[in-house]
Design a protein around this motif. Structure first.
Motif: not given
Length: 54
Positions: A7, A11, A41, A45-46, A48-49, A54
């Motif tokens: 991750s 990033y 965005l 992503i952070y 949901y991750y 995801l």
């Protein structure tokens, strides 16, 4: 440990790509809109991750 490194690298890549996109674009308003989109965005992503979406 590996997922944290993955991750972090992801990033970092998004940040570098976002920087080059902003560097190429002209106009302050366009830069602000693109910056807000990139931040949104990354936040999505952070979220949901880390929430297992995801």
């Amino acid at each position: 440990m590996s997922s944290e490194l993955t991750s972090y690298v992801f990033y970092l890549v998004v940040l570098v790509v976002g920087f080059f996109v902003l560097k190429k674009l002209a106009g302050c308003i366009i830069r602000v809109v693109v910056t807000i989109a990139i931040v949104a965005l990354l936040a999505a992503i952070y979220y949901y991750y880390n929430m297992g979406g995801l």
